[in-house]
Structures are given as structure tokens and as C-alpha cells.
Design a protein around this motif. Structure first.
Motif, PDB file in Angstrom:
ATOM      1  N   SER A  53      35.975 101.935 -21.590  1.00  0.00           N
ATOM      2  CA  SER A  53      37.128 102.636 -20.995  1.00  0.00           C
ATOM      3  C   SER A  53      36.702 103.962 -20.373  1.00  0.00           C
ATOM      4  N   LEU A  54      35.850 104.696 -21.090  1.00  0.00           N
ATOM      5  CA  LEU A  54      35.356 105.980 -20.567  1.00  0.00           C
ATOM      6  C   LEU A  54      34.558 105.771 -19.287  1.00  0.00           C
ATOM      7  N   LEU A  55      33.751 104.717 -19.265  1.00  0.00           N
ATOM      8  CA  LEU A  55      32.949 104.396 -18.078  1.00  0.00           C
ATOM      9  C   LEU A  55      33.858 104.079 -16.891  1.00  0.00           C
ATOM     10  N   ALA A  56      34.896 103.274 -17.138  1.00  0.00           N
ATOM     11  CA  ALA A  56      35.827 102.895 -16.072  1.00  0.00           C
ATOM     12  C   ALA A  56      36.562 104.114 -15.515  1.00  0.00           C
ATOM     13  N   ILE A  57      37.071 104.962 -16.412  1.00  0.00           N
ATOM     14  CA  ILE A  57      37.829 106.150 -15.961  1.00  0.00           C
ATOM     15  C   ILE A  57      36.899 107.155 -15.280  1.00  0.00           C
ATOM     16  N   GLY A  58      35.758 107.429 -15.930  1.00  0.00           N
ATOM     17  CA  GLY A  58      34.794 108.380 -15.361  1.00  0.00           C
ATOM     18  C   GLY A  58      34.262 107.910 -14.022  1.00  0.00           C
ATOM     19  N   GLY A  59      33.960 106.616 -13.935  1.00  0.00           N
ATOM     20  CA  GLY A  59      33.463 106.044 -12.676  1.00  0.00           C
ATOM     21  C   GLY A  59      34.503 106.123 -11.568  1.00  0.00           C
ATOM     22  N   PHE A  60      35.757 105.820 -11.925  1.00  0.00           N
ATOM     23  CA  PHE A  60      36.845 105.875 -10.943  1.00  0.00           C
ATOM     24  C   PHE A  60      37.012 107.296 -10.390  1.00  0.00           C
ATOM     25  N   MET A  62      34.800 109.697 -10.365  1.00  0.00           N
ATOM     26  CA  MET A  62      33.585 110.056  -9.620  1.00  0.00           C
ATOM     27  C   MET A  62      33.655 109.554  -8.174  1.00  0.00           C
ATOM     28  N   VAL A  63      34.036 108.277  -8.009  1.00  0.00           N
ATOM     29  CA  VAL A  63      34.130 107.705  -6.660  1.00  0.00           C
ATOM     30  C   VAL A  63      35.308 108.302  -5.911  1.00  0.00           C
ATOM     31  N   ILE A 108      34.958 117.360 -11.946  1.00  0.00           N
ATOM     32  CA  ILE A 108      34.761 117.967 -13.275  1.00  0.00           C
ATOM     33  C   ILE A 108      35.165 117.001 -14.390  1.00  0.00           C
ATOM     34  N   LEU A 109      36.352 116.401 -14.228  1.00  0.00           N
ATOM     35  CA  LEU A 109      36.859 115.487 -15.252  1.00  0.00           C
ATOM     36  C   LEU A 109      35.980 114.231 -15.355  1.00  0.00           C
ATOM     37  N   GLY A 110      35.625 113.663 -14.188  1.00  0.00           N
ATOM     38  CA  GLY A 110      34.804 112.443 -14.150  1.00  0.00           C
ATOM     39  C   GLY A 110      33.448 112.647 -14.793  1.00  0.00           C
ATOM     40  N   LEU A 111      32.793 113.755 -14.442  1.00  0.00           N
ATOM     41  CA  LEU A 111      31.463 114.025 -14.996  1.00  0.00           C
ATOM     42  C   LEU A 111      31.535 114.356 -16.491  1.00  0.00           C
ATOM     43  N   ALA A 112      32.602 115.044 -16.911  1.00  0.00           N
ATOM     44  CA  ALA A 112      32.775 115.349 -18.341  1.00  0.00           C
ATOM     45  C   ALA A 112      32.942 114.053 -19.139  1.00  0.00           C
ATOM     46  N   ILE A 113      33.710 113.110 -18.594  1.00  0.00           N
ATOM     47  CA  ILE A 113      33.925 111.824 -19.270  1.00  0.00           C
ATOM     48  C   ILE A 113      32.609 111.040 -19.346  1.00  0.00           C
ATOM     49  N   LEU A 114      31.862 111.005 -18.224  1.00  0.00           N
ATOM     50  CA  LEU A 114      30.572 110.303 -18.227  1.00  0.00           C
ATOM     51  C   LEU A 114      29.589 110.982 -19.193  1.00  0.00           C
ATOM     52  N   TYR A 115      29.647 112.313 -19.270  1.00  0.00           N
ATOM     53  CA  TYR A 115      28.766 113.052 -20.189  1.00  0.00           C
ATOM     54  C   TYR A 115      29.085 112.710 -21.642  1.00  0.00           C
ATOM     55  N   ALA A 122      26.143 111.014 -16.782  1.00  0.00           N
ATOM     56  CA  ALA A 122      26.693 112.158 -16.039  1.00  0.00           C
ATOM     57  C   ALA A 122      25.743 112.591 -14.933  1.00  0.00           C
ATOM     58  N   LEU A 123      24.429 112.562 -15.214  1.00  0.00           N
ATOM     59  CA  LEU A 123      23.430 112.953 -14.218  1.00  0.00           C
ATOM     60  C   LEU A 123      23.505 112.037 -13.002  1.00  0.00           C
ATOM     61  N   PHE A 124      23.535 110.721 -13.247  1.00  0.00           N
ATOM     62  CA  PHE A 124      23.608 109.779 -12.119  1.00  0.00           C
ATOM     63  C   PHE A 124      24.940 109.893 -11.377  1.00  0.00           C
ATOM     64  N   GLY A 125      26.007 110.184 -12.114  1.00  0.00           N
ATOM     65  CA  GLY A 125      27.307 110.415 -11.476  1.00  0.00           C
ATOM     66  C   GLY A 125      27.252 111.618 -10.545  1.00  0.00           C
ATOM     67  N   ALA A 126      26.632 112.693 -11.020  1.00  0.00           N
ATOM     68  CA  ALA A 126      26.507 113.917 -10.210  1.00  0.00           C
ATOM     69  C   ALA A 126      25.642 113.677  -8.974  1.00  0.00           C
TER      70      ALA A 126
END
Length: 300
Positions: A53-60, A62-63, A108-115, A122-126
Motif C-alpha cells: 500500500s505504501l509503495l502504491a501511494i508513494g509511487g502514485f 511521485m509520478v 515531499i509526501l511521496g518521498l517520505a512514504i517511500l522512505y 526514496a532515493l530512486f523516487g527522488a
């Protein structure tokens, strides 16, 4: 509050949500989330639904952030193209300041969730947001190599799922990255072919050598072939813990041949109809290949 005011309020909320959907490109964002989930499922034996769930929300997020930054930068060029002129920023329905607020919040929110999953995610998201916003988007008006640059952030989601599951970037994640990396060339060049005249209006170079000719299609054929080879490599057990059954490899090759067929038809006719079929078959390819990989994994 009278009924007219209520109706107007409902209409304005509906309009705002529609603009938000356009600004973040919800359809594209969900397809990216789909890739990340597929990558995650390939890496795990037991699904952790919290992480998923965190991956889905964070990924969404981020994109979504990348798409908003992209539309802020391209506000003026979007106004020149039929496909994009009705977006919230060129029409003035939404202010650049508000869009920027959304982009920063999502980042900020997306990277925090991925972190919260792990630091590598989070690094790859950034990296993905940075490359899409600061390299791919500005280069569109400078060089056809922009598609090559854009293929890097575009290839991260499939791999991101594996990294989120394992906290490792090894040969498996590398191959997932390469599959989606090489896929993007035929996909985006087919779009570049279809939108060539529109992109020209905006000064974008989206085809090889910026020419709509057989030379560009030769490149499409070449990269499609590489994509097929990389996609079937796991059958030879050269990709670490990620491998597939021979039957899965056959399905992948057949799907790839559908793309090659339409690319060859485009080479013969140079017709937009064939470019559209190629573009649609590329969407089918990446979707079905990811599903087939996951089904294969759970049959092991």
C-alpha cells in the motif's frame, strides 16, 4: 444556501477534481503504480500489504509530482498543441502557484512514504522526479536524445517494486529496469510519429534525428528487438533470483512479435494508422508481460 448555490458548488468541485486529474495525469500515474506492484510481487514470497500500500501511494504521488512539474514548465508550449491546450494551466483554470504547491506537496509526501519502506526506494523516487523534471522535460525542445534521457525515470517504477521488497539493487532489479527502459523507445517513438506535426508546433524533438522517415522506424525495429531479448533473458537463469518458465518466454516473444509486426508495417506504409497500432500494442506488451511474469513467479 439555495439550490442554485449548491449546484454551482458541486459543479465547481467536480471541475476542480477533473483539473487535478488532468494535472497529475491519473491514468499514467496508475499505470506506473501497476508496474511498481508487479515488481514488488516478483520479489516476495509473502506479500506485506502495508508495504504494498505504501509503495502504491508513494509511487502514485511521485509520478503525480513529476507530471505537475512537467506541466508547469510546459505551460506555454501546451497552449500551442491541440492535445494539451485544454489543460488547467494553459487555460488559466488553475494558477501556476497552486500547481507548484501540489507538486511540492506530492514530492515531499511521496518521498517520505517511500522512505518509510526503505531509503533506497526514496532515493530512486527522488532520482526519477529529478530526471523527469530537470533533464527530460527541458531537453524536449533541444534534442531528440530527450527520449533516451526520459527512458531512465520511466524505467524506474518496475525496478522500484523489487527494491521496495528487498532493499537490494542487484541483477534482478537491473533487468526489470532494462525491460522497461528498452520498451520506452518504440512506445514513445510511435507517439512521436503520431504527434509529429503537433510536437513540431511546440518545437519538441521526439523522433530519432527529429525526422519522420524510415530511418526512425529502423530505430524502432532495433530497440523492439533488444526489448524482446532482454525480456526473455530470465528464462536462461542469468538474472539471479528472477527467472521464468520456457512457456512464459514463448508468450513474451509472441507479444514482442506483435510489436515487431506493426513496426514493420509502419516501415512499409509510413502511415499513422500503423503507428497507432504499434503504440497500442506496446501498451499491451508491457501490461501483459508484467502480469505473465507475476503469474509465472507464483507457479514456481
Amino acid at each position: 444556501m439555495n439550490s442554485t448555490t449548491v449546484i454551482e458548488n458541486k459543479a465547481s468541485i467536480k471541475s476542480f477534481l477533473s483539473d487535478l486529474k488532468q494535472l497529475t495525469k491519473v491514468g499514467l500515474s496508475l499505470s506506473v503504480v501497476f508496474s511498481s506492484i508487479a515488481g514488488y510481487l516478483l520479489a516476495v514470497d509473502r506479500v506485506n500489504y502495508t508495504t504494498l500500500s505504501l509503495l502504491a501511494i508513494g509511487g502514485f504521488l511521485m509520478v503525480g509530482a513529476s507530471n505537475v512539474f512537467n506541466q508547469i514548465i510546459e505551460k506555454d508550449t501546451d497552449a500551442l498543441m491541440k492535445r494539451t491546450m485544454n489543460r488547467p494551466l494553459p487555460t488559466g483554470r488553475m494558477s501556476v502557484g497552486f500547481a507548484f504547491f501540489i507538486a511540492i506537496s506530492f514530492t515531499i509526501l511521496g518521498l517520505a512514504i517511500l522512505y518509510s519502506i526503505n531509503a533506497k526506494s526514496a532515493l530512486f523516487g527522488a532520482i526519477s522526479i529529478f530526471l523527469y523534471t530537470c533533464a527530460y522535460t527541458p531537453l524536449k525542445s533541444v534534442t531528440p536524445l530527450t527520449v533516451f534521457v526520459g527512458a531512465f525515470p520511466g524505467a524506474i517504477p518496475f525496478m522500484l517494486g523489487w527494491v521496495a521488497a528487498t532493499d537490494q539493487f542487484g541483477i534482478e532489479a537491473g533487468f526489470l529496469f532494462m525491460i522497461q527502459f528498452f520498451w520506452q523507445f518504440p512506445h514513445f517513438w510511435a507517439i512521436g510519429w503520431l504527434q509529429f506535426e503537433e510536437y513540431k508546433k511546440a518545437g519538441f524533438s521526439m523522433l530519432p534525428m527529429n525526422r519522420k522517415d524510415r530511418g526512425a522506424i529502423k530505430q524502432i525495429l532495433f530497440y523492439t528487438s533488444i526489448m524482446i531479448l532482454v525480456s526473455v533473458a530470465p528464462v536462461f537463469k542469468v538474472t539471479g533470483a528472477f527467472y521464468i518458465y520456457p512457456l512464459t518466454a514463448v508468450i513474451v516473444v509472441l507479444l514482442g512479435f506483435v510489436m515487431l509486426y506493426y513496426a514493420y508495417q509502419l516501415y512499409k506504409t509510413q502511415d499513422n494508422k500503423e503507428a497507432r497500432k504499434l503504440m497500442l500494442s506496446s501498451v499491451l506488451y508491457i501490461t501483459v508481460v508484467q502480469i505473465v511474469y507475476v503469474v509465472d513467479k507464483f507457479l514456481h
